[in-house]
Write an enzyme that holds these catalytic residues in place. Sequence first.
Site, PDB file in Angstrom:
ATOM      1  N   THR A 114       0.868  -1.176   0.000  1.00 41.57           N
ATOM      2  CA  THR A 114       0.000   0.000   0.000  1.00 41.57           C
ATOM      3  C   THR A 114       0.906   1.228   0.000  1.00 41.57           C
ATOM      4  O   THR A 114       2.120   1.100   0.211  1.00 41.57           O
ATOM      5  CB  THR A 114      -0.900   0.034   1.254  1.00 41.57           C
ATOM      6  OG1 THR A 114      -0.078   0.174   2.423  1.00 41.57           O
ATOM      7  CG2 THR A 114      -1.744  -1.232   1.382  1.00 41.57           C
ATOM      8  N   VAL A 172       7.461  -2.330   7.139  1.00 38.50           N
ATOM      9  CA  VAL A 172       7.456  -0.865   7.243  1.00 38.50           C
ATOM     10  C   VAL A 172       8.047  -0.278   5.959  1.00 38.50           C
ATOM     11  O   VAL A 172       9.192  -0.564   5.601  1.00 38.50           O
ATOM     12  CB  VAL A 172       8.256  -0.390   8.474  1.00 38.50           C
ATOM     13  CG1 VAL A 172       8.259   1.140   8.533  1.00 38.50           C
ATOM     14  CG2 VAL A 172       7.673  -0.987   9.756  1.00 38.50           C
ATOM     15  N   LYS A 173       7.225   0.519   5.284  1.00 39.67           N
ATOM     16  CA  LYS A 173       7.649   1.086   3.996  1.00 39.67           C
ATOM     17  C   LYS A 173       8.208   2.490   4.239  1.00 39.67           C
ATOM     18  O   LYS A 173       7.564   3.328   4.889  1.00 39.67           O
ATOM     19  CB  LYS A 173       6.441   1.133   3.065  1.00 39.67           C
ATOM     20  CG  LYS A 173       6.765   1.129   1.596  1.00 39.67           C
ATOM     21  CD  LYS A 173       5.477   0.936   0.808  1.00 39.67           C
ATOM     22  CE  LYS A 173       5.697   1.036  -0.671  1.00 39.67           C
ATOM     23  NZ  LYS A 173       4.427   1.137  -1.400  1.00 39.67           N
ATOM     24  N   LEU A 174       9.395   2.713   3.693  1.00 36.98           N
ATOM     25  CA  LEU A 174      10.134   3.955   3.968  1.00 36.98           C
ATOM     26  C   LEU A 174      10.612   4.565   2.655  1.00 36.98           C
ATOM     27  O   LEU A 174      11.020   3.822   1.744  1.00 36.98           O
ATOM     28  CB  LEU A 174      11.368   3.632   4.829  1.00 36.98           C
ATOM     29  CG  LEU A 174      11.075   2.997   6.188  1.00 36.98           C
ATOM     30  CD1 LEU A 174      12.284   2.197   6.667  1.00 36.98           C
ATOM     31  CD2 LEU A 174      10.710   4.073   7.196  1.00 36.98           C
TER      32      LEU A 174
END
Length: 221
Positions: free
Chosen positions: A27, A82-84
């Site tokens: 997402t 965790v998208k960074l």
Amino acid sequence: MQLFIDTADIAVLKALAETGLVDGVTTNPSLIAKSGRQFIPTIAEICELIPGPISAEVAAIDAPTMIKEGEKLAGIASNVVVKLPLTFEGLKACAHFASQGIMTNVTLCFSVTQALLAAKAGATYVSPFVGRLEDQGADGIELLAEIRAVYDTYGYETEILAASIRTPAQVKAAALAGADCATLPPGVFRDLVKHPLTDKGLEQFLSDWKGTGQSILGELG
Ligand code: E4P
């Protein structure tokens, strides 16, 4: 090759999950906005629906706040990634999460040097944006192949997640370029199974079978 779906639409994910071929979900803030739903409960619901990696993106731009947001997201379920963003702040947060054993997806990657930094920061996944590069006339697939070569040369374990995919042809090219996974809009995932000769062949088989007047389930064993 692992296939992820790039959406926050739960109804769509439920339908696609029934194929048994969805390995994970990605997402981003735009997809959450499009869903019109609250971020945290949406990610929780997706994590229950699909047991694979589910990427949820931070919204902060400084590492300390990214770390706080990422910890909250990682607390939702054990399959949260965790998208960074691919900035030095994002990479600092990435290295922190790597030291904690928390999965990360470093996103918005457009160059080999960015992918190199993501691997050095211990990213679980790096997301090169194939479609957005190709929209500008650049070669997104060549980028995947070059990242593959660099990662293999140095033994980096970061997985290459081909993102911003627009067509089944790009999925094929990403697979041939050695991407470990690809994240696809739902329509592209559905199109992967389609071929006109499959439809034509099936139609012929069914018509010939009907002509025999037989029924498999009606036959005595
Ligand atoms: C990847 O993680 C992104 O969410 C996505 O693939 C971006 O795709 P787009 O370029 O179609 O927005």
